[in-house]
Design an enzyme around this catalytic site. Structure first.
Site, PDB file in Angstrom:
ATOM      1  N   GLY A  13       0.816  -1.210   0.000  1.00  0.00           N
ATOM      2  CA  GLY A  13       0.000   0.000   0.000  1.00  0.00           C
ATOM      3  C   GLY A  13       0.848   1.257   0.000  1.00  0.00           C
ATOM      4  O   GLY A  13       2.072   1.207   0.188  1.00  0.00           O
ATOM      5  N   ALA A  14       0.192   2.401  -0.188  1.00  0.00           N
ATOM      6  CA  ALA A  14       0.914   3.668  -0.272  1.00  0.00           C
ATOM      7  C   ALA A  14       1.665   3.976   1.015  1.00  0.00           C
ATOM      8  O   ALA A  14       2.831   4.395   0.982  1.00  0.00           O
ATOM      9  CB  ALA A  14      -0.055   4.798  -0.598  1.00  0.00           C
ATOM     10  N   VAL A  15       1.021   3.774   2.172  1.00  0.00           N
ATOM     11  CA  VAL A  15       1.680   4.079   3.444  1.00  0.00           C
ATOM     12  C   VAL A  15       2.783   3.071   3.737  1.00  0.00           C
ATOM     13  O   VAL A  15       3.874   3.434   4.185  1.00  0.00           O
ATOM     14  CB  VAL A  15       0.653   4.137   4.584  1.00  0.00           C
ATOM     15  CG1 VAL A  15       1.351   4.299   5.935  1.00  0.00           C
ATOM     16  CG2 VAL A  15      -0.325   5.285   4.364  1.00  0.00           C
ATOM     17  N   ARG A  40      -2.430 -12.610  -2.186  1.00  0.00           N
ATOM     18  CA  ARG A  40      -2.427 -12.203  -3.594  1.00  0.00           C
ATOM     19  C   ARG A  40      -1.100 -11.561  -3.990  1.00  0.00           C
ATOM     20  O   ARG A  40      -0.686 -11.651  -5.144  1.00  0.00           O
ATOM     21  CB  ARG A  40      -3.566 -11.219  -3.878  1.00  0.00           C
ATOM     22  CG  ARG A  40      -4.953 -11.781  -3.684  1.00  0.00           C
ATOM     23  CD  ARG A  40      -6.000 -10.804  -4.213  1.00  0.00           C
ATOM     24  NE  ARG A  40      -5.849  -9.467  -3.635  1.00  0.00           N
ATOM     25  CZ  ARG A  40      -6.367  -9.101  -2.480  1.00  0.00           C
ATOM     26  NH1 ARG A  40      -7.068  -9.958  -1.757  1.00  0.00           N
ATOM     27  NH2 ARG A  40      -6.192  -7.860  -2.036  1.00  0.00           N
ATOM     28  N   ARG A 100      -6.677   2.925  18.702  1.00  0.00           N
ATOM     29  CA  ARG A 100      -6.282   4.269  19.111  1.00  0.00           C
ATOM     30  C   ARG A 100      -6.891   4.723  20.426  1.00  0.00           C
ATOM     31  O   ARG A 100      -6.247   5.406  21.214  1.00  0.00           O
ATOM     32  CB  ARG A 100      -6.637   5.275  18.010  1.00  0.00           C
ATOM     33  CG  ARG A 100      -5.757   5.183  16.785  1.00  0.00           C
ATOM     34  CD  ARG A 100      -6.246   6.101  15.694  1.00  0.00           C
ATOM     35  NE  ARG A 100      -5.470   5.967  14.472  1.00  0.00           N
ATOM     36  CZ  ARG A 100      -5.888   6.320  13.279  1.00  0.00           C
ATOM     37  NH1 ARG A 100      -7.107   6.855  13.129  1.00  0.00           N
ATOM     38  NH2 ARG A 100      -5.130   6.160  12.225  1.00  0.00           N
ATOM     39  N   CYS A 129      -4.335  10.888  10.430  1.00  0.00           N
ATOM     40  CA  CYS A 129      -3.442  11.801   9.715  1.00  0.00           C
ATOM     41  C   CYS A 129      -3.746  13.270  10.012  1.00  0.00           C
ATOM     42  O   CYS A 129      -2.835  14.073  10.254  1.00  0.00           O
ATOM     43  CB  CYS A 129      -3.509  11.538   8.214  1.00  0.00           C
ATOM     44  SG  CYS A 129      -5.172  11.388   7.540  1.00  0.00           S
ATOM     45  N   SER A 159      -5.831  10.908  -1.476  1.00  0.00           N
ATOM     46  CA  SER A 159      -4.920   9.809  -1.153  1.00  0.00           C
ATOM     47  C   SER A 159      -5.244   9.200   0.208  1.00  0.00           C
ATOM     48  O   SER A 159      -4.922   8.035   0.457  1.00  0.00           O
ATOM     49  CB  SER A 159      -3.464  10.279  -1.184  1.00  0.00           C
ATOM     50  OG  SER A 159      -3.264  11.373  -0.309  1.00  0.00           O
ATOM     51  N   HIS A 249      -3.021  17.193   3.248  1.00  0.00           N
ATOM     52  CA  HIS A 249      -4.207  17.664   3.964  1.00  0.00           C
ATOM     53  C   HIS A 249      -3.996  19.101   4.436  1.00  0.00           C
ATOM     54  O   HIS A 249      -2.908  19.470   4.900  1.00  0.00           O
ATOM     55  CB  HIS A 249      -4.488  16.800   5.195  1.00  0.00           C
ATOM     56  CG  HIS A 249      -5.006  15.435   4.873  1.00  0.00           C
ATOM     57  ND1 HIS A 249      -5.340  15.026   3.606  1.00  0.00           N
ATOM     58  CD2 HIS A 249      -5.259  14.368   5.696  1.00  0.00           C
ATOM     59  CE1 HIS A 249      -5.774  13.773   3.653  1.00  0.00           C
ATOM     60  NE2 HIS A 249      -5.727  13.363   4.903  1.00  0.00           N
ATOM     61  N   ASN A 323      -0.119  13.976   4.060  1.00  0.00           N
ATOM     62  CA  ASN A 323      -0.851  13.016   4.883  1.00  0.00           C
ATOM     63  C   ASN A 323      -0.264  11.611   4.831  1.00  0.00           C
ATOM     64  O   ASN A 323      -0.486  10.805   5.748  1.00  0.00           O
ATOM     65  CB  ASN A 323      -2.321  12.956   4.463  1.00  0.00           C
ATOM     66  CG  ASN A 323      -2.508  12.693   2.987  1.00  0.00           C
ATOM     67  OD1 ASN A 323      -2.126  13.523   2.153  1.00  0.00           O
ATOM     68  ND2 ASN A 323      -3.096  11.559   2.636  1.00  0.00           N
TER      69      ASN A 323
END
Length: 347
Positions: A13-15, A40, A100, A129, A159, A249, A323
């Site tokens: 993933g992006a993060v 996958r 959290r 974020c 995003s 952001h 972000n």
């Protein structure tokens, strides 16, 4: 120097990709890095920092001998696998909302409340974020003058909703003449009952509404801010809006401080002294933070600092950050940096 075995869950993933980049860029003292994702993606080879990494399927046994595990694969995966990682001796830094608000789980922005790490029990939460950048910017203000009230309106990039939302924005952006009829499937959220185009639009909903008319995203900002500052007496309210911006952001923030007689210039100097903060505030030169120029930058940017015309202790600020970096990956890596060198179990 002591070194650590590291795992990244959600590495495709992006993060997750940004976490890997930051670990390599900041010379984190790793002995090994294990990249984990769904079945996958197992066997996929990716390149980062001039090295090749092979993705493995994330399973409970994947965390054997792991010292630090970064999680960024969604709340359900964290709920399932984070306890398994902790059970096997890893310290988990979780980038989802799964833990959290748990009383036993520290919620940490390192510049603000790194001391909370002293009490961790193997699981540490990375805040939302939007909360991270606001807390980082307001921490020096709270420390110097005290905070009574925070009103924030966010202008959040797509995003934050994932790669499919970015693709949808790009697709819709070339169809200005038919913008009201653009097909949409991702926003305000993929699972929502109705979807709206994001190109040429602003959607005042991020996540789902509750019976009080607030979204989950707004409650995250409200509750997480109080937990990070360790002060439930601070009044916090939020309105969260999605804009057709790819990354970065922005937040319009109104605060009321406890101390009388503080000037805008004094507040500006106080904020500029904060760790990881860059003040960009020169209206005459049209110098102020913008998400386009905050992309790929580590710092939180603050500008438009001005006193409220009607409230003697009220001020307005404009806060911008990437972000995916300070709002997610970088903050996670900074938490790990604060942990290393501590006694056994990184605690």
């Amino acid at each position: 120097m002591q070194t650590y075995n590291v795992a990244i869950v959600g590495a495709t993933g992006a993060v997750g990709a940004k976490i890997l980049d930051k670990l390599l860029e900041r010379s984190f003292p790793y002995r090994s890095i294990r990249l984990l994702a769904s079945s996958r993606s197992s066997g996929t080879v990716i390149q980062a920092g001039g090295r090749l990494f092979t993705i493995e399927e994330a399973k409970p046994e994947s965390f054997k001998d792991i010292d630090i595990a970064f999680f960024s694969a969604g709340g359900s995966i964290s709920e399932k696998l984070a306890p398994e990682a902790v059970k096997r001796g890893a310290v988990v830094i979780d980038n989802t909302s799964a833990f959290r608000m748990d009383a036993d789980v520290p919620l940490v922005v390192p510049e603000v409340n790194a001391d909370a790490l002293e009490n961790h029990k193997g699981l540490i939460a990375n805040p939302n974020c939007s909360t991270i950048q606001m807390a980082a910017a307001l921490h020096p203000v709270n420390k110097a003058y005290g905070l009574d009230r925070i009103l924030v309106s966010t202008y959040q990039a797509v995003s934050g909703a994932g790669s499919d939302a970015i693709l949808e924005l790009k697709s819709q952006s070339g169809q200005f003449d038919s913008r009201a009829r653009n097909s949409a499937s991702q926003l305000p959220s993929a699972g929502a009952k109705r979807h709206y185009p994001i190109a040429f639009n602003a959607i005042p909903q991020i996540d789902v509404f509750d019976e009080k008319g607030y979204t989950k995203e707004e409650w995250k900002m409200i509750n997480e801010t109080k937990k990070i500052f360790g002060d439930n007496s601070i009044s916090v309210s939020a309105t969260c809006v999605r804009l057709p911006v790819v990354t970065g952001h922005s937040e319009s923030v109104y605060i009321e401080i406890q101390e009388e007689g503080v000037t805008a210039e004094e507040l500006r100097r106080t904020i500029a002294g904060g760790q990881g903060i860059t003040v960009q505030d020169d209206p005459e030169k049209q110098h102020y933070p913008m998400p386009l120029f905050a992309e790929n930058e580590d710092n939180v940017f603050v500008g438009r600092i001005r006193k409220d015309p009607d409230h003697p202790r009220g001020f307005h600020l404009w806060i911008v950050a990437d972000n995916l970096l300070k709002g997610a990956a970088l903050n996670s890596v900074q938490i790990a940096e604060k942990l290393i060198g501590r006694p056994p179990r990184l605690s």
